[in-house]
Design a protein around this motif. Structure first.
Motif, short mmCIF file in Angstrom:
data_model
loop_
_atom_site.label_atom_id
_atom_site.label_comp_id
_atom_site.label_asym_id
_atom_site.label_seq_id
_atom_site.Cartn_x
_atom_site.Cartn_y
_atom_site.Cartn_z
N ALA A 1 0.87 -1.17 0.00
CA ALA A 1 0.00 0.00 0.00
C ALA A 1 0.91 1.22 0.00
N TYR A 2 0.84 1.98 -1.07
CA TYR A 2 1.68 3.16 -1.23
C TYR A 2 0.82 4.41 -1.10
N VAL A 3 1.31 5.36 -0.30
CA VAL A 3 0.65 6.65 -0.17
C VAL A 3 1.61 7.69 -0.71
N ASP A 4 1.21 8.31 -1.80
CA ASP A 4 2.07 9.29 -2.48
C ASP A 4 3.46 8.71 -2.73
N SER B 1 2.60 2.21 11.76
CA SER B 1 1.89 2.84 12.87
C SER B 1 1.53 4.29 12.55
N SER B 2 2.27 4.92 11.64
CA SER B 2 1.99 6.31 11.26
C SER B 2 0.82 6.42 10.29
N ALA B 3 0.32 5.28 9.79
CA ALA B 3 -0.72 5.32 8.76
C ALA B 3 -1.93 4.46 9.08
N ARG B 4 -2.05 4.02 10.32
CA ARG B 4 -3.18 3.16 10.66
C ARG B 4 -4.48 3.96 10.71
N ARG B 5 -5.59 3.23 10.53
CA ARG B 5 -6.94 3.80 10.57
C ARG B 5 -7.18 4.78 9.42
N GLN B 6 -6.49 4.53 8.30
CA GLN B 6 -6.70 5.34 7.10
C GLN B 6 -7.21 4.49 5.94
N GLY B 7 -7.53 3.22 6.21
CA GLY B 7 -8.09 2.36 5.18
C GLY B 7 -7.07 1.56 4.38
N LEU B 8 -5.79 1.65 4.74
CA LEU B 8 -4.78 0.92 3.97
C LEU B 8 -4.93 -0.58 4.13
N GLY B 9 -5.14 -1.04 5.35
CA GLY B 9 -5.32 -2.47 5.59
C GLY B 9 -6.53 -3.01 4.84
N LYS B 10 -7.60 -2.26 4.84
CA LYS B 10 -8.81 -2.69 4.12
C LYS B 10 -8.53 -2.79 2.63
N LYS B 11 -7.82 -1.83 2.07
CA LYS B 11 -7.50 -1.86 0.64
C LYS B 11 -6.60 -3.05 0.31
#
Length: 147
Positions: free
Chosen positions: A50-53, A85-95
């Motif tokens: 999962a890549y963010v930007d 831990s810096s990106a949890r609860r942003q939907g990455l795991g679900k994606k």
């Protein structure tokens, strides 16, 4: 912007950082690269990121396993699910989970199995929200010596 795609060799350092959050220490980079090359050469493995930007902030691995009972359809095993831990609860795991489930459907898998450490209560809530059930089965693991 979130992008889910297969992890390539240029992301191994970032992947190692994620794994250090998962297991509490870094993986030997040389061994990681060797194992990565074996995985990439085997079509049964799917290593998603999962890549963010453009930054790798989550990953999981799926392994297609051929079954020999019933209709002899394969099943999918999911391992090493981690989101920074810096990106949890942003939907990455679900994606990530949605993408690996799609791959399992495309491969005609009968079911998906994953195991999670008993102490990972937050992860268990997440898995259940994704439709995974805590089926009353016993799980066993035997650690083998490294040599």
């Amino acid at each position: 912007m979130v992008t889910i795609k297969e992890i390539e060799a240029d992301a191994l350092e970032a992947l190692n950082e994620l794994y250090s959050e998962l297991i509490g220490h870094r993986t030997d980079q040389v061994k990681l690269a060797e194992a990565f090359n074996r995985i990439k050469a085997d079509s049964r493995y799917i290593l998603l990121g999962a890549y963010v930007d453009g930054e790798l902030l989550g990953s999981l691995m799926g392994i297609e396993c051929q079954d020999l009972v019933g209709d002899c359809r394969p099943f999918m095993v999911i391992e090493n699910v981690v989101v920074s831990s810096s990106a949890r609860r942003q939907g990455l795991g679900k994606k990530l989970m949605t993408a690996i489930e799609q791959a399992a459907h495309e491969r005609d898998c009968y079911y998906i199995i994953l195991v999670s450490g008993e102490q990972r209560k937050e992860a268990h809530v997440f898995y259940e929200s994704m439709g995974y059930r805590d089926e009353k089965v016993e799980g066993y693991r035997k650690h083998l010596s490294s040599h």
